[in-house]
Design an enzyme around this catalytic site. Sequence first.
Site, PDB file in Angstrom:
ATOM      1  CG  ASP A  13      -1.854   1.153   1.292  1.00 18.64           C
ATOM      2  OD1 ASP A  13      -2.267   1.627   0.216  1.00 18.64           O
ATOM      3  OD2 ASP A  13      -2.167   1.603   2.404  1.00 18.64           O
ATOM      4  CG  ASP A  15      -1.826   7.435   0.549  1.00 24.58           C
ATOM      5  OD1 ASP A  15      -0.781   7.658  -0.098  1.00 24.58           O
ATOM      6  OD2 ASP A  15      -2.932   7.872   0.206  1.00 24.58           O
TER       7      ASP A  15
END
Length: 219
Positions: A13, A15
């Site tokens: 991922d 963020d």
Amino acid sequence: MEKITKIVGLIFDLDGVIVHTDMYHYKAWKKLADRLNIFFDDQINNRLRGVSRMESLEIILENAKTLNPSDSEKEAYATEKNETYKELLKQMTQADLSKDVAKTLYELKERNYRLAIGSSSRNAGLILDKIGLSDFFDAVSDGNNITNSKPDPEVFLKAAEYLGLKAEECIVIEDADAGVEAAHRAGMKAIAMGDAVLHNNGDWNIKNFNEILDILKQL
């Protein structure tokens, strides 16, 4: 004995894992919410983690007392938020990439792992460029090429496809519980960090990014 599949790919991922942009998202949503006279705070903001822009807007609109926007107005609100967010992202530099994350990523490259981004953000390219990783990852699956947000597994399945790997050959690194669920639904193991650790749904839980190296040594 259960057959152990060799792990070849790692899907991150963006963020909250590679870099922290939560503050910029919060400021952008807060600016829109204040203009529309909608209550918005940290607790509501936490519900937006790993969620698409339009779904995030729907969560924010739950607190709109009299507002009943049309679909076109919602699109305009989402665009307004994104423009504010992109302006804030211009403040980012390579200094926003921590030394721990950078060192670990380059070590993973040295170990010949194939690395991908799996993010719901449509601004992944801009963020990667700002932190000096625009050409680093072998594949990027983001909000521009998916139709379903996490916990739907689409973003991770496409990342594996772009890497040319099977789902079971990949491990996902996530900081949101929705992302951990998406990884499992994709048939992948998940390393949880940040807020995702609180839910205890990850196959492994870590506090520091470099712990990924230790986990992989044990596989």
